[in-house]
Design a protein around this motif. Structure first.
Motif, PDB file in Angstrom:
ATOM      1  N   VAL A  43       0.843  -1.190   0.000  1.00 52.73           N
ATOM      2  CA  VAL A  43       0.000   0.000   0.000  1.00 52.73           C
ATOM      3  C   VAL A  43       0.879   1.241   0.000  1.00 52.73           C
ATOM      4  O   VAL A  43       2.104   1.169   0.125  1.00 52.73           O
ATOM      5  N   THR A  44       0.253   2.383  -0.138  1.00 53.48           N
ATOM      6  CA  THR A  44       0.989   3.631  -0.263  1.00 53.48           C
ATOM      7  C   THR A  44       0.369   4.697   0.633  1.00 53.48           C
ATOM      8  O   THR A  44      -0.779   4.587   1.049  1.00 53.48           O
ATOM      9  N   GLY A  45       1.155   5.712   0.915  1.00 53.93           N
ATOM     10  CA  GLY A  45       0.666   6.844   1.699  1.00 53.93           C
ATOM     11  C   GLY A  45       0.350   8.033   0.807  1.00 53.93           C
ATOM     12  O   GLY A  45       0.009   7.871  -0.363  1.00 53.93           O
ATOM     13  N   ARG A  78       8.905   6.697   5.156  1.00 57.53           N
ATOM     14  CA  ARG A  78       9.812   7.730   5.649  1.00 57.53           C
ATOM     15  C   ARG A  78      10.593   7.125   6.822  1.00 57.53           C
ATOM     16  O   ARG A  78       9.991   6.599   7.765  1.00 57.53           O
ATOM     17  N   PHE A  79      11.912   7.187   6.751  1.00 57.20           N
ATOM     18  CA  PHE A  79      12.751   6.587   7.791  1.00 57.20           C
ATOM     19  C   PHE A  79      12.931   7.593   8.916  1.00 57.20           C
ATOM     20  O   PHE A  79      13.907   8.340   8.982  1.00 57.20           O
ATOM     21  N   ASP A  86       5.087  11.729  10.253  1.00 56.25           N
ATOM     22  CA  ASP A  86       5.517  11.569   8.864  1.00 56.25           C
ATOM     23  C   ASP A  86       5.419  10.120   8.386  1.00 56.25           C
ATOM     24  O   ASP A  86       5.442   9.876   7.179  1.00 56.25           O
ATOM     25  N   ARG A  87       5.320   9.182   9.299  1.00 59.27           N
ATOM     26  CA  ARG A  87       5.298   7.771   8.913  1.00 59.27           C
ATOM     27  C   ARG A  87       4.022   7.444   8.135  1.00 59.27           C
ATOM     28  O   ARG A  87       2.907   7.715   8.579  1.00 59.27           O
ATOM     29  N   ASN A  88       4.187   6.837   6.971  1.00 61.18           N
ATOM     30  CA  ASN A  88       3.028   6.398   6.198  1.00 61.18           C
ATOM     31  C   ASN A  88       2.164   5.427   6.990  1.00 61.18           C
ATOM     32  O   ASN A  88       0.938   5.480   6.931  1.00 61.18           O
ATOM     33  N   VAL A  89       2.818   4.535   7.727  1.00 61.56           N
ATOM     34  CA  VAL A  89       2.052   3.538   8.477  1.00 61.56           C
ATOM     35  C   VAL A  89       1.239   4.192   9.581  1.00 61.56           C
ATOM     36  O   VAL A  89       0.120   3.747   9.884  1.00 61.56           O
ATOM     37  N   LYS A  90       1.751   5.261  10.184  1.00 61.11           N
ATOM     38  CA  LYS A  90       0.971   5.943  11.226  1.00 61.11           C
ATOM     39  C   LYS A  90      -0.266   6.599  10.624  1.00 61.11           C
ATOM     40  O   LYS A  90      -1.356   6.544  11.199  1.00 61.11           O
ATOM     41  N   ARG A 193      19.019   8.444   1.050  1.00 60.58           N
ATOM     42  CA  ARG A 193      19.532   9.396   2.043  1.00 60.58           C
ATOM     43  C   ARG A 193      19.151  10.834   1.737  1.00 60.58           C
ATOM     44  O   ARG A 193      19.051  11.662   2.648  1.00 60.58           O
ATOM     45  N   ASP A 194      18.926  11.158   0.471  1.00 57.13           N
ATOM     46  CA  ASP A 194      18.802  12.569   0.092  1.00 57.13           C
ATOM     47  C   ASP A 194      17.514  12.817  -0.704  1.00 57.13           C
ATOM     48  O   ASP A 194      17.539  13.431  -1.765  1.00 57.13           O
ATOM     49  N   SER A 195      16.405  12.352  -0.180  1.00 55.53           N
ATOM     50  CA  SER A 195      15.129  12.615  -0.837  1.00 55.53           C
ATOM     51  C   SER A 195      14.908  14.117  -0.996  1.00 55.53           C
ATOM     52  O   SER A 195      15.060  14.872  -0.035  1.00 55.53           O
ATOM     53  N   PRO A 196      14.531  14.578  -2.193  1.00 56.05           N
ATOM     54  CA  PRO A 196      14.252  16.006  -2.371  1.00 56.05           C
ATOM     55  C   PRO A 196      12.971  16.445  -1.671  1.00 56.05           C
ATOM     56  O   PRO A 196      12.759  17.644  -1.474  1.00 56.05           O
ATOM     57  N   LYS A 197      12.140  15.486  -1.310  1.00 56.16           N
ATOM     58  CA  LYS A 197      10.921  15.778  -0.573  1.00 56.16           C
ATOM     59  C   LYS A 197      11.140  15.374   0.880  1.00 56.16           C
ATOM     60  O   LYS A 197      11.472  14.221   1.150  1.00 56.16           O
ATOM     61  N   PRO A 198      10.998  16.290   1.842  1.00 56.21           N
ATOM     62  CA  PRO A 198      11.229  15.926   3.241  1.00 56.21           C
ATOM     63  C   PRO A 198      10.247  14.854   3.704  1.00 56.21           C
ATOM     64  O   PRO A 198       9.131  14.785   3.185  1.00 56.21           O
ATOM     65  N   PRO A 199      10.661  14.047   4.690  1.00 52.91           N
ATOM     66  CA  PRO A 199      11.991  13.966   5.285  1.00 52.91           C
ATOM     67  C   PRO A 199      12.981  13.291   4.337  1.00 52.91           C
ATOM     68  O   PRO A 199      12.583  12.530   3.461  1.00 52.91           O
TER      69      PRO A 199
END
Length: 263
Positions: A43-45, A78-79, A86-90, A193-199
């Protein structure tokens, strides 16, 4: 590459309702296959993903599914700390999962969340890029090991669902970053490590893992996404439009009129 099929819906709400209905009906069809014991879904967020969760919970078809045989995975995450908003699962728990487990429909053990960052804020701030890469690699290896433990040496998902960003990214595969070019069939999960979209720190399924899926669905809405849809459709496997790498035994693009306006 599998032939892409595109279905266009009136607006974002109808799109979410259609994706939810398609999901529930497909789960039912798969569970009815002789000898099948389970269905595994990524699934996706994001805005569109959370709309789908809302519609899943509202659908009367949800009660007809044997959720004890359905396992949920994530296409990306999101790690960050497990408690982070920010967590998709949350977000998914707030929209769908908590209610499903509270009703006794979905076993908690069937929810396969990606690992969270267990480091303190101080440890994260002090980490070098190399140390961060090592932490991400360990988390990716942990999730890949779970996929293999649950689904066998060459794990494949029954349904893999993804939203798409206005930069044409899907999962956490972003334009210009190297993760979208991973083609090793043994690398199923990668760190970013360097996603342009935060985080900036992410975990994601790789293109080879996604391509194994029986059903791969990319869904997105709104006119602001139209240039990204057009870019993804213009050229297959374009690193500047990562969603052009989406593949599977069945590849569906499910979009609304706004997102389709530049096709």
């Amino acid at each position: 590459m599998t032939t892409r099929k595109t279905i266009i819906y009136r607006d974002p709400v109808v799109l979410a309702q259609a994706v939810a209905a398609r999901t529930l009906l497909t789960i039912g069809d798969l569970l009815a296959e002789p000898g099948r014991t389970r269905v595994d879904i990524a699934v996706t967020g994001g805005t569109d993903g959370n709309r789908v969760f809302h519609e899943l919970l509202a659908s009367p078809l949800t009660e007809a599914v044997d959720w004890s045989r359905v396992h949920l995975w994530w296409g990306d995450e999101r790690f960050v700390a497990a408690y982070s908003d920010d967590r998709n699962v949350k977000q998914a728990r707030g929209e769908f999962l908590d209610e499903m487990t509270a009703r006794g429909l979905l076993p908690e053990a069937n929810i396969h969340a990606m690992p969270a960052d267990t480091r303190s804020a101080e440890e994260i701030a002090a980490a070098s890029p190399e140390e961060t890469d090592a932490v991400l690699a360990a988390a990716a290896a942990e999730y890949q090991a779970e996929l293999i433990a649950e689904l066998g040496a060459e794990p494949a998902l029954d349904i893999a669902m993804f939203g798409m960003g206005p930069d044409a990214h899907f999962a956490s595969l972003f334009p210009g970053l190297p993760q979208v070019l991973i083609d090793d069939p043994h690398v199923l999960v990668a760190g970013v490590r360097d996603s342009p979209k935060p985080p900036p720190l992410r975990l994601t399924l790789t293109v080879p893992m996604i391509a194994r899926s029986r059903h791969t669905w990319v869904f997105t809405s709104e006119e602001r996404k139209a240039p990204a849809v057009a870019a993804a459709f213009a050229q297959p496997r374009n690193p500047q439009a990562p969603s052009s790498f989406a593949d599977g035994q069945e590849l569906l693009w499910l979009i609304d009129k706004g997102a389709a306006s530049k096709l």
